[in-house]
Design an enzyme around this catalytic site. Structure first.
Site, PDB file in Angstrom:
ATOM      1  N   LYS A   2       1.112  -1.308   0.218  1.00  0.00           N
ATOM      2  CA  LYS A   2       0.186   0.189   0.051  1.00  0.00           C
ATOM      3  C   LYS A   2       0.802   1.027   0.319  1.00  0.00           C
ATOM      4  CE  LYS A   2      -1.496   1.948   3.853  1.00  0.00           C
ATOM      5  NZ  LYS A   2      -1.400   3.015   4.490  1.00  0.00           N
ATOM      6  N   ASN A   3       1.919   1.365   0.097  1.00  0.00           N
ATOM      7  CA  ASN A   3       2.958   2.279   1.079  1.00  0.00           C
ATOM      8  C   ASN A   3       3.501   2.946  -0.077  1.00  0.00           C
ATOM      9  OD1 ASN A   3       1.133   2.520   2.940  1.00  0.00           O
ATOM     10  ND2 ASN A   3       2.891   2.508   4.396  1.00  0.00           N
ATOM     11  N   ARG A  39      -4.489  10.460   4.296  1.00  0.00           N
ATOM     12  CA  ARG A  39      -3.438  11.378   4.476  1.00  0.00           C
ATOM     13  C   ARG A  39      -2.227  11.654   2.955  1.00  0.00           C
ATOM     14  NH1 ARG A  39       0.113  13.866   7.799  1.00  0.00           N
ATOM     15  NH2 ARG A  39       2.234  13.904   7.326  1.00  0.00           N
ATOM     16  N   CYS A  43      -4.608  12.249  12.901  1.00  0.00           N
ATOM     17  CA  CYS A  43      -5.811  10.629  13.003  1.00  0.00           C
ATOM     18  C   CYS A  43      -5.273  10.352  14.174  1.00  0.00           C
ATOM     19  CB  CYS A  43      -4.429  10.105  11.704  1.00  0.00           C
ATOM     20  SG  CYS A  43      -3.160   9.447  12.041  1.00  0.00           S
ATOM     21  N   ARG A  48       0.249  14.714  12.757  1.00  0.00           N
ATOM     22  CA  ARG A  48       1.009  13.925  11.848  1.00  0.00           C
ATOM     23  C   ARG A  48       1.211  15.612  10.726  1.00  0.00           C
ATOM     24  NH1 ARG A  48      -1.286   8.689   9.928  1.00  0.00           N
ATOM     25  NH2 ARG A  48       0.772   9.217   8.350  1.00  0.00           N
ATOM     26  N   PRO A  49       2.024  16.292  11.463  1.00  0.00           N
ATOM     27  CA  PRO A  49       2.059  17.422  10.709  1.00  0.00           C
ATOM     28  C   PRO A  49       2.831  17.782   9.183  1.00  0.00           C
ATOM     29  CG  PRO A  49       4.037  17.535  12.210  1.00  0.00           C
ATOM     30  CD  PRO A  49       2.579  16.097  12.445  1.00  0.00           C
ATOM     31  N   LEU A 106       8.030  19.761   7.138  1.00  0.00           N
ATOM     32  CA  LEU A 106       9.027  19.080   6.293  1.00  0.00           C
ATOM     33  C   LEU A 106       8.597  19.042   4.979  1.00  0.00           C
ATOM     34  CD1 LEU A 106      10.148  16.402   8.847  1.00  0.00           C
ATOM     35  CD2 LEU A 106      11.046  18.689   8.734  1.00  0.00           C
ATOM     36  N   ASP A 112       4.489   0.307  12.333  1.00  0.00           N
ATOM     37  CA  ASP A 112       3.799   0.088  11.791  1.00  0.00           C
ATOM     38  C   ASP A 112       3.133  -1.862  11.804  1.00  0.00           C
ATOM     39  OD1 ASP A 112       3.255   1.412   8.352  1.00  0.00           O
ATOM     40  OD2 ASP A 112       2.541   2.809  10.796  1.00  0.00           O
ATOM     41  N   ARG A 136      -8.800  -0.849   4.691  1.00  0.00           N
ATOM     42  CA  ARG A 136      -7.966   0.705   4.093  1.00  0.00           C
ATOM     43  C   ARG A 136      -6.837   0.021   3.782  1.00  0.00           C
ATOM     44  NH1 ARG A 136      -7.152   5.866   7.114  1.00  0.00           N
ATOM     45  NH2 ARG A 136      -5.962   6.287   5.126  1.00  0.00           N
TER      46      ARG A 136
HETATM   47  C1  EPZ Z   1       3.978   6.904   5.913  1.00  0.00           C
HETATM   48  O1  EPZ Z   1       3.596   7.797   6.931  1.00  0.00           O
HETATM   49  C2  EPZ Z   1       3.339   5.562   6.048  1.00  0.00           C
HETATM   50  N1  EPZ Z   1       2.192   5.573   5.171  1.00  0.00           N
HETATM   51  C3  EPZ Z   1       2.475   4.958   7.440  1.00  0.00           C
HETATM   52  O2  EPZ Z   1       1.830   4.105   7.416  1.00  0.00           O
HETATM   53  C4  EPZ Z   1       4.216   5.297   8.747  1.00  0.00           C
HETATM   54  O3  EPZ Z   1       3.977   4.529   9.780  1.00  0.00           O
HETATM   55  C5  EPZ Z   1       5.346   5.683   8.404  1.00  0.00           C
HETATM   56  O4  EPZ Z   1       5.367   6.305   7.069  1.00  0.00           O
HETATM   57  C6  EPZ Z   1       6.375   5.799   9.569  1.00  0.00           C
HETATM   58  O5  EPZ Z   1       7.290   5.382   8.893  1.00  0.00           O
HETATM   59  C7  EPZ Z   1       2.168   5.435   4.079  1.00  0.00           C
HETATM   60  O6  EPZ Z   1       3.257   5.768   3.207  1.00  0.00           O
HETATM   61  C8  EPZ Z   1       1.127   6.289   3.099  1.00  0.00           C
HETATM   62  P1  EPZ Z   1       6.311  10.666   8.432  1.00  0.00           P
HETATM   63  P2  EPZ Z   1       4.735   9.748   6.476  1.00  0.00           P
HETATM   64  O7  EPZ Z   1       5.999  11.422   7.797  1.00  0.00           O
HETATM   65  O8  EPZ Z   1       4.801  10.098   5.703  1.00  0.00           O
HETATM   66  C9  EPZ Z   1       6.706  13.377  11.715  1.00  0.00           C
HETATM   67  C10 EPZ Z   1      -0.177   2.991   7.789  1.00  0.00           C
HETATM   68  O9  EPZ Z   1      -0.403   1.937   8.677  1.00  0.00           O
HETATM   69  N2  EPZ Z   1       6.534  14.498  10.576  1.00  0.00           N
HETATM   70  O10 EPZ Z   1       7.482   9.609   8.385  1.00  0.00           O
HETATM   71  O11 EPZ Z   1       2.508  10.426   7.051  1.00  0.00           O
HETATM   72  C11 EPZ Z   1       5.347  12.776  11.985  1.00  0.00           C
HETATM   73  O12 EPZ Z   1       4.263  13.791  13.142  1.00  0.00           O
HETATM   74  C12 EPZ Z   1       0.835   4.545   7.753  1.00  0.00           C
HETATM   75  O13 EPZ Z   1       0.131   2.162   6.659  1.00  0.00           O
HETATM   76  C13 EPZ Z   1       7.007  15.478  10.770  1.00  0.00           C
HETATM   77  O14 EPZ Z   1       6.587  15.905  12.139  1.00  0.00           O
HETATM   78  O15 EPZ Z   1       5.082   8.849   8.270  1.00  0.00           O
HETATM   79  C14 EPZ Z   1       5.902  11.254  12.913  1.00  0.00           C
HETATM   80  O16 EPZ Z   1       6.036  11.453  14.005  1.00  0.00           O
HETATM   81  C15 EPZ Z   1       0.180   4.726   9.480  1.00  0.00           C
HETATM   82  N3  EPZ Z   1       6.811  16.307   9.955  1.00  0.00           N
HETATM   83  C16 EPZ Z   1       6.443  10.919  11.813  1.00  0.00           C
HETATM   84  O17 EPZ Z   1       7.138  12.146  11.479  1.00  0.00           O
HETATM   85  C17 EPZ Z   1       6.337  16.242   8.761  1.00  0.00           C
HETATM   86  O18 EPZ Z   1       6.052  17.255   8.014  1.00  0.00           O
HETATM   87  C18 EPZ Z   1       6.876   9.914  10.412  1.00  0.00           C
HETATM   88  O19 EPZ Z   1       5.977  10.741   9.498  1.00  0.00           O
HETATM   89  C19 EPZ Z   1       5.833  14.938   8.149  1.00  0.00           C
HETATM   90  C20 EPZ Z   1       6.078  13.791   9.610  1.00  0.00           C
END
Ligand code: EPZ
Length: 420
Positions: A22-23, A94, A118, A123-124, A127, A306, A398
């Site tokens: 999915k990801n 998202r 969520c 989830r900001p 970055l 995950d 999902r």
């Molecule tokens: C991806 O989400 C995955 N989703 C998530 O899978 C996965 O848990 C996550 O990466 C971490 O591996 C998809 O790929 C569609 P991040 P993403 O940006 O990109 C913080 C599932 O169950 N952050 O790496 O949203 C954020 O708040 C889902 O399949 C900032 O602070 O994850 C979090 O604490 C859940 N500022 C951490 O980084 C930003 O601008 C990781 O987020 C972006 C992120």
């Protein structure tokens, strides 16, 4: 709203085939926007999130055609009719935010709703936006909308404060058509990032360093449509591996890239589970005795966040006390309240959960708070004494294609009851 009903106690036996990731699919669907033509993505999992993303792309003017038996999706991005990603999609999915980079790169403008938080965290996206601004985009945030515009993005060096998966993906997709070279330092190195980079390169991009901490993108003038088969879903694979261990069964998980499973394999072996790797499959045999161990979730190649809920269920039945530390999301323990209703003995202290193993879990009525928490509740039901009913199963749909059918195929006593 339906529910999944599980009669616990059956050891899982047999083989199960993992679907596409999915990801990986979602960012690659976004990347198809970068070329004015028809791309083909294969190895698709048929998931609710993929359907939602198709509707989002259709709203932009993309023609999405499903080749169901071939498990492929044709995305005709020749004519875009809109450059706006509305809140109705972004709030539900998202990953919709991943159209920002491609639209800005191709059409010099994007208007996209800010994703909210969520069940697992706020989830900001700062970055993502910092990276686009560093490449010269004018970014405005007003009334819950992000507007970004740039005549032509300029390659630059970007350092990510956190190796965010989504931010790395959005910046990669923006940089492929920028003028000059962009480097992303402290980039995410997940296999899904590598798969996205491979798809971009088949489209004619020049991306190197995927899978390492520094990704280099040399901008090109244009990209062409491409065909690509996505990697298998390592989280779905890990979910079945834990299910086999939990029920004391023996399962061969097929369509797997073992190196993507290294952290999960290592931890399963640490708790005493037998794990045998083959080129494209992994065999897992539970022996009914589980030893406690500590887990700390980290960006890849660390233990995947995950897989944290699924592994917590395993540890709730292990002999001894385990400590789980969640470093990636700030509130990913909510599901533990549901697990306690099934008899788990644990307490949460901030980003740490202390789990004291119990001999048995009892079946109960529980709910899925998010995708992976829902999968964890199903796993708990498989191991529990008696019957478990899991509500809010739309979360599970999902990210898992036919989870009930695949588990039933392994001998689980499990079925769906959809409301009439
Ligand atoms: C991806 O989400 C995955 N989703 C998530 O899978 C996965 O848990 C996550 O990466 C971490 O591996 C998809 O790929 C569609 P991040 P993403 O940006 O990109 C913080 C599932 O169950 N952050 O790496 O949203 C954020 O708040 C889902 O399949 C900032 O602070 O994850 C979090 O604490 C859940 N500022 C951490 O980084 C930003 O601008 C990781 O987020 C972006 C992120």
């Amino acid at each position: 709203m339906g529910r999944i009903v599980v009669q616990g106690g059956s050891p899982l036996r047999g083989s199960v085939k993992v679907s596409g990731a999915k990801n990986a699919v979602l960012p690659i669907m976004a990347a198809s926007l970068l070329a004015a033509g028809e791309s083909m993505i294969c190895g698709l999992p048929w998931l609710a999130d993929v359907n939602t993303f198709c509707r989002l792309l259709a709203g932009l003017g993309v023609r999405c055609t499903r080749l169901v038996s071939e498990r492929c999706l044709l995305l005709d991005c020749r004519e875009l009719e809109s450059l706006e990603a509305p809140y109705e999609y972004v709030r539900r999915l998202r990953a919709s935010f991943l159209v920002a980079g491609p639209l800005l790169a191709r059409e010099k403008y994007v208007r996209i709703a800010l994703p909210g938080g969520c069940a697992i965290g706020s989830r900001p996206v700062e970055l993502h936006l910092k990276g686009l601004a560093a490449m010269g985009a004018q970014v405005q945030i007003e009334h819950g909308w992000v507007e970004a515009r740039a005549d032509r993005l300029q390659g630059t060096s970007i350092y990510l404060d956190f190796p965010s998966v989504g931010a790395t993906e959005n910046i990669m997709m923006a940089a492929v058509l920028a003028r000059g070279v962009t480097t992303i330092d402290n980039a995410a190195s997940e296999p899904e990032i590598v798969d996205l980079g491979n798809f971009l390169n088949v489209m004619g991009a020049r991306v190197t360093g995927m899978g390492t901490r520094v990704i280099r993108i040399e901008g090109v003038e244009s990209l062409h449509p491409a065909a690509h088969t996505v990697i298998p879903d390592r989280i779905e694979a890990g979910t079945f591996m834990v299910a086999a261990a939990l029920t004391g069964g023996e399962v061969r998980v097929e369509n797997v890239i073992p190196e993507h499973m290294a952290a999960v394999t290592a931890k399963l072996r640490e708790v005493g589970v037998h794990v045998e790797e083959a080129p494209a499959a992994i065999r897992v045999r539970g022996n009914g005795h589980l030893a406690a161990c500590d887990i700390k979730t980290l960006p890849y190649p660390g233990f995947p966040t995950d897989m944290q809920p699924q592994f917590a269920v395993l540890l709730s039945l292990a002999r001894g006390t385990s400590v789980i530390t969640e470093t990636v999301f700030e509130s990913r323990f909510a599901y533990l309240d549901e697990l306690k209703r099934m008899g788990a003995n644990l307490r949460v202290e901030g980003r740490t959960a202390v789990v004291r193993g119990v001999r048995k879990l009892q079946g109960a009525q529980v709910k899925a708070g998010d995708l992976r928490a829902g999968a964890a509740m199903v796993l708990a039901g498989l191991a529990a004494h008696g019957q478990t009913e899991i509500g809010c199963i739309h979360h599970i749909d999902r990210g898992y294609e036919d989870l009930v059918g695949k588990l039933a195929g392994l001998g689980a006593s499990i079925w769906r009851e959809d409301d009439l």
